[in-house]
Enzyme design. Structure first.
Site, PDB file in Angstrom:
ATOM      1  N   HIS A 239      -6.619 -38.338  16.531  1.00 56.54           N
ATOM      2  CA  HIS A 239      -7.167 -38.551  15.184  1.00 56.54           C
ATOM      3  C   HIS A 239      -8.653 -38.824  15.339  1.00 56.54           C
ATOM      4  O   HIS A 239      -9.065 -39.642  16.157  1.00 56.54           O
ATOM      5  CB  HIS A 239      -6.470 -39.726  14.489  1.00 56.54           C
ATOM      6  CG  HIS A 239      -6.712 -39.732  13.019  1.00 56.54           C
ATOM      7  ND1 HIS A 239      -7.935 -40.064  12.473  1.00 56.54           N
ATOM      8  CD2 HIS A 239      -5.901 -39.421  11.975  1.00 56.54           C
ATOM      9  CE1 HIS A 239      -7.861 -39.963  11.158  1.00 56.54           C
ATOM     10  NE2 HIS A 239      -6.630 -39.567  10.832  1.00 56.54           N
ATOM     11  N   ARG A 387      -1.506 -30.058  14.195  1.00 53.20           N
ATOM     12  CA  ARG A 387      -0.823 -30.308  12.921  1.00 53.20           C
ATOM     13  C   ARG A 387      -1.807 -30.445  11.768  1.00 53.20           C
ATOM     14  O   ARG A 387      -2.842 -31.110  11.887  1.00 53.20           O
ATOM     15  CB  ARG A 387      -0.003 -31.595  13.026  1.00 53.20           C
ATOM     16  CG  ARG A 387       0.662 -32.014  11.741  1.00 53.20           C
ATOM     17  CD  ARG A 387       1.509 -33.243  11.956  1.00 53.20           C
ATOM     18  NE  ARG A 387       0.736 -34.385  12.361  1.00 53.20           N
ATOM     19  CZ  ARG A 387       0.145 -35.249  11.524  1.00 53.20           C
ATOM     20  NH1 ARG A 387       0.242 -35.067  10.215  1.00 53.20           N
ATOM     21  NH2 ARG A 387      -0.505 -36.281  11.992  1.00 53.20           N
TER      22      ARG A 387
END
Ligand code: SIN
Length: 542
Positions: A239, A387
């Site tokens: 992230h 993703r």
């Protein structure tokens, strides 16, 4: 060595109390199955409650002009960098609206927009505002609350502090239950013709992660040892914006949701220069792999490589808006001594999501009879090499439901094992490496920016430091899982001599579609070593 000393029976054992596990358990219960849910910690302790952004979904009559399921599919395929399974993407995304409706019927409350519709935000890689959220930035917490309340209301039994050690199988290889350590560490057997793994991810392979302590790759390790193939495990998503709290940050670090960038915040360095300018047409809202890699490059090559973090500047939002829209981020920042309303938030990339996993179809079936998977532990083909933001809660809701229905169908047609044929063994022995060393070398050599030599160092450290131990405690089960999953990840990452999605090789910086537009399958050889394997029927695209 000790054998099992207690036994319980069910039609379906679900491992994990996150969104996928509880959704599956509730659906299976509603279909009349005897369900047992198992978690190694407290029911609330999984990864789901930490999810901030939301659920990506195109709701009928509630979307941006021109947005559609097809566009959500297209964004997912672009983010996945050529490795998604398009049929799986389409099936899961098309089921999203029904899944969100079911969740709301169970009591989950999403944030409203003026006029009675749901509020929608945007995150990296999305071409439209289609992420619905709850509690501002506390979507996972609300999803978890609603599912746990329904589980308790429906009296679906949840065994807390019970650790799944190994699949119990028949001589023919079908799964027929689980070998488990109970809350006192006493081994026992849960006998069931179907076991659904919903154990989440593997962020604890790295020193700094957005994942909680439970994310140790247990389900992947258990599945590999049961003979199942895993795919795409080299694609660990970092992230881009995890709160930076100093150089020594370890374990779970607070997330700063991508939705803050969706509401206009931008990434800057210590001089105020924009990080994403000129990197991607979507700039700060580029897909997550692009942003995380750009930050990593910026820290390494700009300003003489002195930076170990950058800043997220959200000071354009007024205090009331920030506090209401992002209460979780606001509280985490204040706890770290940062006022996000008046100063840029220090952030750095950290391990966040396993894009690969146990090879399974969109109904949760795996290559091993009786073994099912849903959520982050599974590799359905939705995520490919990276993703798309907020597709994970969506996948857990959709595949959790479908997997329960698949178990019911497989039981009804007699496809599953006769549990009387289960061969129950003693607790297994497995190689266990020292966790700190493993996390250190994984973070140094197998994060963003990998090369052959560094990956070989990780392999050697694992070989030299791992010691065979009987898996008689939760800690040993977790460390053995991290060791095995680390090995599988290194095997795939070393083989993939290109850069794609979350897999960034400094020695092979270019994406190579001619050779590598295919997933890598890993399974265990007869001596228990993870090795690259041929594609399976479940993932035949290669
Ligand atoms: C975020 O809110 O930025 C994380 C959501 C996700 O991982 O999809």
């Amino acid at each position: 060595m000790s054998g099992p000393r207690w036994e319980a029976r069910a039609d379906l054992v679900v491992v994990g109390t996150g969104v996928a596990g509880l959704t599956a358990a509730l659906r299976a219960h509603s279909l009349g199955l005897r369900v047992l849910v198992l978690t190694k910690a407290a029911a609330e302790d999984g990864n789901t409650r930490w999810a901030q952004g939301g659920v990506a979904v195109v709701l009928p009559g509630e979307h941006d002009p021109g947005d559609s399921v097809d566009k959500h599919v297209a964004d997912t395929l672009v983010a996945g960098a050529g490795l998604c399974d398009e049929d799986a993407v389409r099936a899961i995304i098309a089921d999203g609206p029904a899944a969100v409706t079911r969740l709301r019927e169970l009591g989950a409350v999403f944030d409203p927009a003026p006029g009675g519709r749901l509020a929608r935000t945007r995150e990296g890689g999305h071409s439209a505002f289609r992420v619905v959220h709850a509690g501002g930035d506390a979507t996972g917490a609300e999803v978890e609350r609603a599912l746990l309340a329904a589980t308790r209301d429906g009296r679906v039994p949840v065994l807390e502090n019970h650790v799944a050690v190994q699949a119990v199988r028949t001589a023919g290889g079908a799964v027929a239950g689980l070998l488990v350590l109970d809350s006192a560490g006493v081994p026992g057997v849960l006998t069931a013709p179907a076991v659904l793994l919903a154990t989440g991810g593997l962020g604890q392979l790295y020193q700094a992660t957005s994942n909680p302590e439970v994310a140790t790759g247990d389900g992947l390790a258990l599945a590999l040892r049961a003979g199942a193939p895993v795919a795409d495990v080299e694609f660990v998503q970092f992230h881009p914006t995890v709160l930076y709290t100093g150089q020594g940050a370890r374990g779970r670090c607070p997330l700063v949701t991508e939705a803050v960038r969706g509401e206009g915040a931008v990434l800057v360095d210590a001089t105020g220069a924009r990080v994403m300018t000129g990197v991607h047409p979507l700039a700060d809202l580029a897909p997550r792999d692009v942003v995380a890699a750009a930050i990593t490059r910026h820290m390494a090559f700009e300003r003489g490589g002195i930076d170990d973090h950058v800043f997220l500047d959200a000071t354009h939002l007024d205090g009331a808006t920030f506090r209401t829209r992002f209460p979780t981020v606001h509280a985490a920042c204040l706890a770290a001594g940062v006022d996000p309303v008046t100063e840029p938030i220090p952030v750095a990339p950290a391990a966040h999501f396993a894009c690969g996993g146990l090879v399974s179809d969109v109904d949760g079936r795996t290559a091993v009879d009786g073994l099912y998977a849903a959520g982050e532990v599974a590799s359905t083909g939705l995520h490919g090499a990276n993703r798309l933001a907020s597709n994970s809660l969506l996948e857990g809701l959709v595949v959790g439901t479908r997997a329960a229905e698949a178990v019911a169908a497989d039981l009804a047609c007699g496809k599953l094992a006769d549990t009387r044929l289960a061969v129950v063994a003693d607790l297994p022995v497995a190689p266990v490496a020292e966790r700190d060393s493993l996390q250190r070398v994984m973070s140094r050599y197998a994060a963003i920016g990998r090369e052959a030599e560094g990956l070989a160092v990780v392999g050697s450290v694992l070989d030299v430091s791992a010691v065979d131990r009987p898996l008689e405690t939760r800690e040993l089960v977790e460390d053995a899982a991290l060791t095995l999953v680390g090995r599988a990840l290194i095997a795939a990452a070393a083989a993939r001599t290109e850069s794609r999605g979350c897999h960034v090789r400094t020695d092979f910086p270019v994406r190579d579609d001619a050779v590598w537009r295919r997933g890598l399958i890993v399974r265990l050889n007869p001596s228990g070593q993870p090795v690259l394997a041929r594609p399976t029927a479940l993932r035949g695209a290669a």
